[in-house]
Design a protein around this motif. Structure first.
Motif, short mmCIF file in Angstrom:
data_model
loop_
_atom_site.label_atom_id
_atom_site.label_comp_id
_atom_site.label_asym_id
_atom_site.label_seq_id
_atom_site.Cartn_x
_atom_site.Cartn_y
_atom_site.Cartn_z
N GLU A 114 35.75 34.48 33.62
CA GLU A 114 36.23 33.35 34.43
C GLU A 114 37.75 33.27 34.39
N LEU A 115 38.33 33.35 33.18
CA LEU A 115 39.79 33.24 33.03
C LEU A 115 40.48 34.51 33.50
N GLY A 116 39.88 35.66 33.19
CA GLY A 116 40.46 36.92 33.66
C GLY A 116 40.42 37.00 35.17
N GLY A 117 39.37 36.44 35.77
CA GLY A 117 39.27 36.41 37.23
C GLY A 117 40.37 35.58 37.86
N ALA A 118 40.74 34.48 37.19
CA ALA A 118 41.82 33.63 37.70
C ALA A 118 43.16 34.36 37.64
N ILE A 119 43.40 35.07 36.53
CA ILE A 119 44.62 35.88 36.41
C ILE A 119 44.64 36.95 37.50
N ALA A 120 43.47 37.56 37.73
CA ALA A 120 43.37 38.61 38.74
C ALA A 120 43.70 38.07 40.13
N GLU A 121 43.27 36.84 40.41
CA GLU A 121 43.53 36.25 41.73
C GLU A 121 45.03 36.07 41.98
N VAL A 122 45.74 35.46 41.02
CA VAL A 122 47.17 35.23 41.23
C VAL A 122 47.93 36.56 41.26
N MET A 123 47.45 37.53 40.48
CA MET A 123 48.06 38.86 40.49
C MET A 123 47.89 39.50 41.85
N THR A 132 53.29 45.89 49.15
CA THR A 132 53.08 47.23 48.62
C THR A 132 51.80 47.84 49.20
N PHE A 133 51.66 49.13 49.07
CA PHE A 133 50.41 49.81 49.40
C PHE A 133 49.66 50.05 48.09
N GLY A 134 48.35 50.11 48.16
CA GLY A 134 47.64 50.40 46.93
C GLY A 134 46.13 50.26 47.00
N VAL A 135 45.50 50.62 45.88
CA VAL A 135 44.06 50.51 45.72
C VAL A 135 43.78 49.83 44.39
N ILE A 136 42.87 48.87 44.41
CA ILE A 136 42.48 48.13 43.21
C ILE A 136 40.96 48.18 43.09
N THR A 137 40.44 48.40 41.89
CA THR A 137 38.99 48.35 41.69
C THR A 137 38.65 47.13 40.85
N THR A 138 37.50 46.53 41.13
CA THR A 138 37.10 45.32 40.41
C THR A 138 35.60 45.12 40.48
N HIS A 139 35.10 44.31 39.53
CA HIS A 139 33.71 43.85 39.56
C HIS A 139 33.65 42.34 39.78
N PHE A 140 34.82 41.69 39.84
CA PHE A 140 34.87 40.23 39.91
C PHE A 140 34.56 39.73 41.33
N SER A 141 33.58 38.84 41.43
CA SER A 141 33.19 38.30 42.74
C SER A 141 34.31 37.50 43.38
N ASN A 142 35.06 36.75 42.56
CA ASN A 142 36.14 35.92 43.11
C ASN A 142 37.25 36.77 43.71
N VAL A 143 37.50 37.94 43.12
CA VAL A 143 38.53 38.84 43.66
C VAL A 143 38.06 39.42 45.00
N LYS A 144 36.78 39.76 45.09
CA LYS A 144 36.21 40.27 46.34
C LYS A 144 36.34 39.23 47.45
#
Length: 280
Positions: A114-123, A132-144
């Motif tokens: 939950e907390l890591g997902g919040a950090i991931a969102e602001v990041m 920038t251009f790029g590729v990010i991989t994740t399993h977090f539903s909130n990031v998707k």
């Protein structure tokens, strides 16, 4: 030693509408391999090496390639997995701009989801703002979910065969993918009764969301297969028609030549008969 395995090509495109691609999907489905493939090819290009890609491929150059792949925890430097991830994030944030390429694996992992997902969102929001251009991989539903709302960001997923319980290693851009947590667990031999107990404990909303993603992915996969089948049938029909046209035109030419030959023989025969009558 010859390894009898099929090579699955990677097709990926960056443009103004998709400067950043957020890839989700099953573990061991090829997400990290995509990051490493893109990074390796880009380094090879900028080092003046030939690339094993399609002859129609197009590339660009970046001033910097910023990478966060793998687990860089360190006892010596008192870094946990999450701490090392944060340090990499800080370093990336200091350098990203429209001339950089960012490749980040397991985005936001290493701490409370939950907390890591919040950090991931602001990041993610900061990365998008940098253009920038790029590729990010994740399993977090909130990031998707966030990726589907931000301009210039596309969701992508690694396809998974539910019938065979194995990844296809094919990247599909356009929608997020399920992590297939329970399916992968079943594939590697995790006890079924424990998987069923885990399903009972799982957040029903997240579980339904993953089931929905999996169903959408399967439906799209079947649709793509049907489209490919129709395209193949159309191609074969076109080839058959072209072959028929060639055979028909050859038959017409042959028929015309045969008709002209008969006319010529008839003319010669008629000339012969007149000649014989004159001789008699």
């Amino acid at each position: 030693r010859i390894i009898n395995k099929t090579t699955v090509p990677l097709n990926i495109e960056f443009n103004e509408n998709g400067r950043l691609i957020v890839i989700s999907g099953p573990n061991a489905g090829g997400k990290s391999v995509i990051l490493k493939t893109i990074g390796l090819l880009q380094v090879m290009l900028q080092s003046g090496l030939l690339l094993p890609v399609s002859e129609n491929s197009e590339f660009t150059f970046f001033n910097k390639i910023l990478i966060d792949i793998g687990d860089t925890q360190s006892i010596e430097h008192e870094l946990s997995t999450y701490s090392s991830k944060l340090k990499n994030m800080i370093s990336i944030l200091q350098d990203i701009n429209e001339s950089t390429l960012v490749l980040m694996d397991e985005f936001g992992s290493g701490t409370d989801p939950e907390l890591g997902g919040a950090i991931a969102e602001v990041m993610l929001e900061e990365i998008v703002a940098s253009k920038t251009f790029g590729v990010i991989t994740t399993h977090f539903s909130n990031v998707k979910l966030l990726a589907s709302k931000l301009p210039g960001v596309l969701n992508g997923s690694m396809l998974f065969d539910l019938d065979l319980l194995q990844p296809k290693y094919i990247l599909s851009v356009g929608e997020p993918g399920s992590s297939y947590t329970f399916e992968v667990a079943e594939k590697v031999g995790f006890p079924i009764h424990l998987i069923n107990r885990a399903k009972q404990k799982a957040d029903k909303e997240k579980l339904n969301y993953n089931f929905l993603l999996a169903d959408i992915q399967q439906q799209k996969s079947k649709l793509n297969e049907a489209i490919e089948k129709n395209e193949h049938q159309e191609f074969m029909r076109k080839i058959s028609k072209e072959k028929y046209d060639v055979l028909f035109n050859n038959w017409l030419d042959k028929t015309e030549r045969e008709r002209e030959r008969k006319i010529e023989l008839s003319r010669l025969a008629d000339f012969g008969m007149r000649y014989l009558r004159l001789m008699n």
